[in-house]
Design a protein around this motif. Sequence first.
Motif, PDB file in Angstrom:
ATOM      1  N   SER A  55       0.827  -1.214   0.000  1.00 19.74           N
ATOM      2  CA  SER A  55       0.000   0.000   0.000  1.00 19.74           C
ATOM      3  C   SER A  55       0.857   1.257   0.000  1.00 19.74           C
ATOM      4  O   SER A  55       0.522   2.251  -0.680  1.00 19.74           O
ATOM      5  CB  SER A  55      -0.958   0.007   1.203  1.00 19.74           C
ATOM      6  OG  SER A  55      -0.248   0.069   2.426  1.00 19.74           O
ATOM      7  N   LYS A  56       1.981   1.234   0.708  1.00 16.21           N
ATOM      8  CA  LYS A  56       2.850   2.422   0.736  1.00 16.21           C
ATOM      9  C   LYS A  56       3.624   2.578  -0.571  1.00 16.21           C
ATOM     10  O   LYS A  56       3.984   3.694  -0.958  1.00 16.21           O
ATOM     11  CB  LYS A  56       3.827   2.352   1.905  1.00 16.21           C
ATOM     12  CG  LYS A  56       3.182   2.191   3.273  1.00 16.21           C
ATOM     13  CD  LYS A  56       2.199   3.283   3.604  1.00 16.21           C
ATOM     14  CE  LYS A  56       1.610   3.075   5.001  1.00 16.21           C
ATOM     15  NZ  LYS A  56       0.530   4.028   5.317  1.00 16.21           N
ATOM     16  N   THR A  57       3.882   1.477  -1.257  1.00 17.77           N
ATOM     17  CA  THR A  57       4.482   1.566  -2.587  1.00 17.77           C
ATOM     18  C   THR A  57       3.533   2.315  -3.526  1.00 17.77           C
ATOM     19  O   THR A  57       3.950   3.183  -4.299  1.00 17.77           O
ATOM     20  CB  THR A  57       4.774   0.161  -3.156  1.00 17.77           C
ATOM     21  OG1 THR A  57       5.780  -0.463  -2.359  1.00 17.77           O
ATOM     22  CG2 THR A  57       5.256   0.231  -4.600  1.00 17.77           C
ATOM     23  N   LEU A  58       2.244   1.998  -3.432  1.00 12.35           N
ATOM     24  CA  LEU A  58       1.250   2.684  -4.254  1.00 12.35           C
ATOM     25  C   LEU A  58       1.134   4.158  -3.861  1.00 12.35           C
ATOM     26  O   LEU A  58       0.969   5.027  -4.726  1.00 12.35           O
ATOM     27  CB  LEU A  58      -0.111   1.991  -4.123  1.00 12.35           C
ATOM     28  CG  LEU A  58      -0.169   0.548  -4.640  1.00 12.35           C
ATOM     29  CD1 LEU A  58      -1.538  -0.059  -4.362  1.00 12.35           C
ATOM     30  CD2 LEU A  58       0.156   0.473  -6.126  1.00 12.35           C
ATOM     31  N   THR A  59       1.250   4.425  -2.563  1.00 14.86           N
ATOM     32  CA  THR A  59       1.218   5.816  -2.096  1.00 14.86           C
ATOM     33  C   THR A  59       2.379   6.612  -2.674  1.00 14.86           C
ATOM     34  O   THR A  59       2.208   7.730  -3.179  1.00 14.86           O
ATOM     35  CB  THR A  59       1.272   5.880  -0.555  1.00 14.86           C
ATOM     36  OG1 THR A  59       0.098   5.256  -0.017  1.00 14.86           O
ATOM     37  CG2 THR A  59       1.346   7.320  -0.061  1.00 14.86           C
ATOM     38  N   LEU A  60       3.580   6.023  -2.618  1.00 16.73           N
ATOM     39  CA  LEU A  60       4.752   6.691  -3.195  1.00 16.73           C
ATOM     40  C   LEU A  60       4.557   6.945  -4.692  1.00 16.73           C
ATOM     41  O   LEU A  60       4.929   7.998  -5.214  1.00 16.73           O
ATOM     42  CB  LEU A  60       6.010   5.852  -2.964  1.00 16.73           C
ATOM     43  CG  LEU A  60       6.658   5.942  -1.592  1.00 16.73           C
ATOM     44  CD1 LEU A  60       7.780   4.922  -1.454  1.00 16.73           C
ATOM     45  CD2 LEU A  60       7.216   7.346  -1.339  1.00 16.73           C
ATOM     46  N   GLY A  61       3.970   5.962  -5.366  1.00 12.87           N
ATOM     47  CA  GLY A  61       3.703   6.124  -6.789  1.00 12.87           C
ATOM     48  C   GLY A  61       2.814   7.321  -7.069  1.00 12.87           C
ATOM     49  O   GLY A  61       3.054   8.087  -8.008  1.00 12.87           O
ATOM     50  N   ARG A  62       1.780   7.503  -6.242  1.00  9.56           N
ATOM     51  CA  ARG A  62       0.889   8.659  -6.403  1.00  9.56           C
ATOM     52  C   ARG A  62       1.631   9.958  -6.137  1.00  9.56           C
ATOM     53  O   ARG A  62       1.504  10.928  -6.898  1.00  9.56           O
ATOM     54  CB  ARG A  62      -0.298   8.550  -5.444  1.00  9.56           C
ATOM     55  CG  ARG A  62      -1.334   7.521  -5.805  1.00  9.56           C
ATOM     56  CD  ARG A  62      -2.452   7.520  -4.777  1.00  9.56           C
ATOM     57  NE  ARG A  62      -3.139   8.803  -4.724  1.00  9.56           N
ATOM     58  CZ  ARG A  62      -3.581   9.370  -3.597  1.00  9.56           C
ATOM     59  NH1 ARG A  62      -3.383   8.781  -2.427  1.00  9.56           N
ATOM     60  NH2 ARG A  62      -4.204  10.527  -3.637  1.00  9.56           N
ATOM     61  N   VAL A  63       2.410   9.977  -5.077  1.00  8.43           N
ATOM     62  CA  VAL A  63       3.088  11.210  -4.669  1.00  8.43           C
ATOM     63  C   VAL A  63       4.055  11.711  -5.737  1.00  8.43           C
ATOM     64  O   VAL A  63       4.147  12.910  -5.991  1.00  8.43           O
ATOM     65  CB  VAL A  63       3.824  10.998  -3.322  1.00  8.43           C
ATOM     66  CG1 VAL A  63       4.736  12.185  -2.998  1.00  8.43           C
ATOM     67  CG2 VAL A  63       2.820  10.792  -2.189  1.00  8.43           C
ATOM     68  N   VAL A  64       4.769  10.775  -6.387  1.00 11.07           N
ATOM     69  CA  VAL A  64       5.811  11.185  -7.351  1.00 11.07           C
ATOM     70  C   VAL A  64       5.382  11.031  -8.807  1.00 11.07           C
ATOM     71  O   VAL A  64       6.200  11.094  -9.707  1.00 11.07           O
ATOM     72  CB  VAL A  64       7.131  10.413  -7.093  1.00 11.07           C
ATOM     73  CG1 VAL A  64       7.598  10.600  -5.666  1.00 11.07           C
ATOM     74  CG2 VAL A  64       6.996   8.923  -7.423  1.00 11.07           C
ATOM     75  N   ASN A  65       4.070  10.821  -9.024  1.00 12.29           N
ATOM     76  CA  ASN A  65       3.515  10.679 -10.380  1.00 12.29           C
ATOM     77  C   ASN A  65       4.094   9.469 -11.115  1.00 12.29           C
ATOM     78  O   ASN A  65       4.439   9.546 -12.302  1.00 12.29           O
ATOM     79  CB  ASN A  65       3.732  11.949 -11.213  1.00 12.29           C
ATOM     80  CG  ASN A  65       2.833  11.989 -12.440  1.00 12.29           C
ATOM     81  OD1 ASN A  65       1.810  11.316 -12.496  1.00 12.29           O
ATOM     82  ND2 ASN A  65       3.224  12.756 -13.436  1.00 12.29           N
TER      83      ASN A  65
END
Length: 290
Positions: A135-145
């Motif tokens: 879930s945090k990998t997906l969060t990082l993906g959102r944050v950095v486009n």
Amino acid sequence: MKFPVLTLITLSAALSGAASATSYPLTLKDDLGRTVTVKAEPRRIVSMLPSTSETLCAIAACEKLVGVDTYSDFPQQVTKLPKMGGLYDPNIEAIIAQKPDLVLVSKYGKLEGPLTQAGITVVAVNPETYDEVFSKTLTLGRVVNREAQAKALVTRMRSDIARVEILTRNVVRKPTAYLEIDPTPYSVGPNSFMGVLLTKAGARNIIPASMGDFPKVDPEFIVKANPQLILGVDAKTAGARPGWNSIGALKTGRVVSIPTELNTMLGRPGPRLPQALRGLAKIVHPDLFK
């Protein structure tokens, strides 16, 4: 109207990428419980956790990094980046000097205060449970486009983990195990990401969930639990501890000091989780990987 097949494929890919692009400003709640707004796509990022550095590189955002913590050493690209100190001894001045538009931190270390005061956007991303790694990998993906890349990484990780589980899931004899992460001693609970890996590797963790994810353990408890396998400490050290010679693992020679590279992977809740699981499973059930 007819379009060449290649044109349609290209158009489809472009639309897919556009659909998964992050919309800014992006407001989210980070792992410190703070509501943070990322105003625009980050171009200059400082990562203060090795697992975060690895994840960014695994989702094609390595070029955004302008600084990393002392312990970030994978992949090779990050070793050439300026070092910003460690979790508890960060070089605040060096971080600010890099003029980052985003600093990614742990929920420990209290870095967010001085950096926020300096006008820098700070997001705490701190996976501790197994599910949070994804879930945090997906969060990082959102944050950095890099949302599409993050989703692809998560899919690939889950698939690679499943391949190992196919081998270990139906093993008849699953040894009771104690995994030591610090000689204090500290161990791992079954719900931590490392504890889940231990279970998936075909072992039975002697640490109950009630002790927490990364508990300090009374050595007497370990003696009484009498694990059949001890990981993370060498036989000489374990044998020198009071009462430990009576433990089954020492009697049968099943005390294993985990190799440095594998130990590093096991301790990082990031993209190399599948490799960590495979390495651990080879130790627990070497007969499955001949």
